[in-house]
Motif scaffolding. Structure first.
Motif, PDB file in Angstrom:
ATOM      1  N   LYS A 136       0.832  -1.202   0.000  1.00 38.58           N
ATOM      2  CA  LYS A 136       0.000   0.000   0.000  1.00 38.58           C
ATOM      3  C   LYS A 136       0.864   1.249   0.000  1.00 38.58           C
ATOM      4  N   SER A 137       1.877   1.257   0.875  1.00 42.62           N
ATOM      5  CA  SER A 137       2.760   2.426   0.972  1.00 42.62           C
ATOM      6  C   SER A 137       3.548   2.624  -0.322  1.00 42.62           C
ATOM      7  N   ASN A 138       3.975   1.532  -0.944  1.00 43.26           N
ATOM      8  CA  ASN A 138       4.691   1.643  -2.223  1.00 43.26           C
ATOM      9  C   ASN A 138       3.791   2.223  -3.308  1.00 43.26           C
ATOM     10  N   LYS A 139       2.520   1.846  -3.281  1.00 38.62           N
ATOM     11  CA  LYS A 139       1.586   2.346  -4.274  1.00 38.62           C
ATOM     12  C   LYS A 139       1.336   3.850  -4.093  1.00 38.62           C
ATOM     13  N   ARG A 140       1.283   4.291  -2.822  1.00 41.05           N
ATOM     14  CA  ARG A 140       1.064   5.716  -2.557  1.00 41.05           C
ATOM     15  C   ARG A 140       2.242   6.557  -3.020  1.00 41.05           C
ATOM     16  N   ARG A 141       3.444   6.022  -2.861  1.00 43.09           N
ATOM     17  CA  ARG A 141       4.639   6.761  -3.285  1.00 43.09           C
ATOM     18  C   ARG A 141       4.666   6.970  -4.801  1.00 43.09           C
ATOM     19  N   ARG A 142       4.121   6.012  -5.538  1.00 50.49           N
ATOM     20  CA  ARG A 142       4.082   6.146  -6.987  1.00 50.49           C
ATOM     21  C   ARG A 142       3.122   7.246  -7.406  1.00 50.49           C
TER      22      ARG A 142
END
Length: 328
Positions: free
Chosen positions: A322-328
């Motif tokens: 989830k956090s990786n997706k938000r960073r994108r």
């Protein structure tokens, strides 16, 4: 490989695990909704392209459906399903780990989770003396001083020949593996990457992710450089002869692994077992994350195999994606 019994989950743990897996599925499905299918799932195709239905597919009421669980693969007009629980399908250049099952004339036969044993020729092997030379009859007689039955070895897929799949080990990073654990996981969990050899300096062990689903976690060994070997006076070929009486004490000292390193090796091995049980892709970053998670929770090594820790790992993985997706 020792498994983890998820059937012993409590009701609360089952709900937590189901929620985490649903979140992971929703995140992955948005990336590629047609990648994975189960039995009777419909596969989206354009019938005007005159597609060819391959393995794992069938025609049902004008629709193409999957007949097994796996990944949808498309090669030009051919559509087929690659089963997840299948044996390893080798490709040239793959890093593999195997176990020697037989020593025969000028070759070793190695079990690598393939439909047949792979072949490692004596001529494709980097000699222990580090000298590049022709193999002699004496080298053939002393093949068991290099590898013998039940030895775990690391090699590279060379290619297919008339007598089967051939391996090669022409570098110091390949060869016999000692002082660690060999783990077996489904091959689809190990993706082909640029780097399959990893040294975790903070923990003091090496990690080798074999494309064939065999994973090695063992004590770090420094690889020698062939270029610094002394190659003076090579007019006569050198042959290494085993001298068991002289090397007995030396081998005992070399085989000793520090207790702290052994603990980290066991933690890494249990991390791989957890990932295999949950069906997650096995990468260096995720393994390191599970080790750090177990240390932060002050868990003993055996407690990493508990059902509660598996649920925690699934929840942490959902949070990470989830956090990786938000960073994108």
């Amino acid at each position: 490989m020792r498994g983890i019994d998820l059937a012993a989950l409590s009701k609360t743990q089952k709900l937590r695990l189901e929620k985490a897996l649903e979140e992971l599925e929703s995140l992955s499905s948005k990336v590629n909704s047609d990648a994975s299918v189960t039995i009777a799932d419909s596969i989206a195709v354009n019938h005007e392209d005159a597609i060819l239905k391959g393995h794992g597919t069938a025609d049902l009421n004008g629709e193409v459906v999957a007949t097994l669980c796996g990944i949808v693969e498309r090669v030009n007009k051919l559509i087929y399903v690659r089963g997840l629980r299948s044996r390893y399908k080798p490709e040239v250049g793959d890093i593999v780990i195997g176990r020697v099952v037989e020593v025969v004339q000028k070759r070793w036969k190695v079990e690598i989770n393939y439909s047949q044993d792979a072949i490692l020729m004596l001529s494709s092997m980097n000699m222990p003396d580090g000298v590049q030379r022709r193999r002699t009859a004496m080298d053939e007689l002393n093949m068991r001083s290099i590898f013998e039955e039940k030895d775990v070895v690391c090699a590279e897929v060379r290619g297919f020949q008339h007598d089967g799949l051939h391996l090669q080990a022409r570098s110091q990073k390949y060869g016999k593996l000692k002082g660690g654990q060999l783990l077996t996981v489904p091959p689809y969990l190990v993706k082909r990457q640029k780097q399959h050899f990893h040294h975790l300096e903070e923990y003091g062990f090496d990690l080798i992710l074999g494309c064939n689903g065999f994973i090695w976690v063992g004590e770090h060994i420094e690889a020698k450089d062939d270029m610094v070997e002394d190659q003076v006076n090579q007019s006569e070929p050198q042959v290494l002869l085993p001298n068991k009486n002289a090397t007995n004490l030396e081998e005992q000292e070399k085989n000793y692994t520090e207790l702290e390193t052994r603990k980290y090796i066991c933690r890494a091995a249990n991390a791989v077992r957890v990932l295999s049980t949950l069906g997650f892709n096995i990468t260096l970053e995720i393994i390191k994350g599970i080790i750090e998670l177990s240390l932060s929770l002050n868990l003993d090594i055996h407690e990493m195999l508990s059902s509660e820790f598996c649920v925690v790992v699934a929840e942490k993985e959902a949070e990470r994606r989830k956090s990786n997706k938000r960073r994108r």
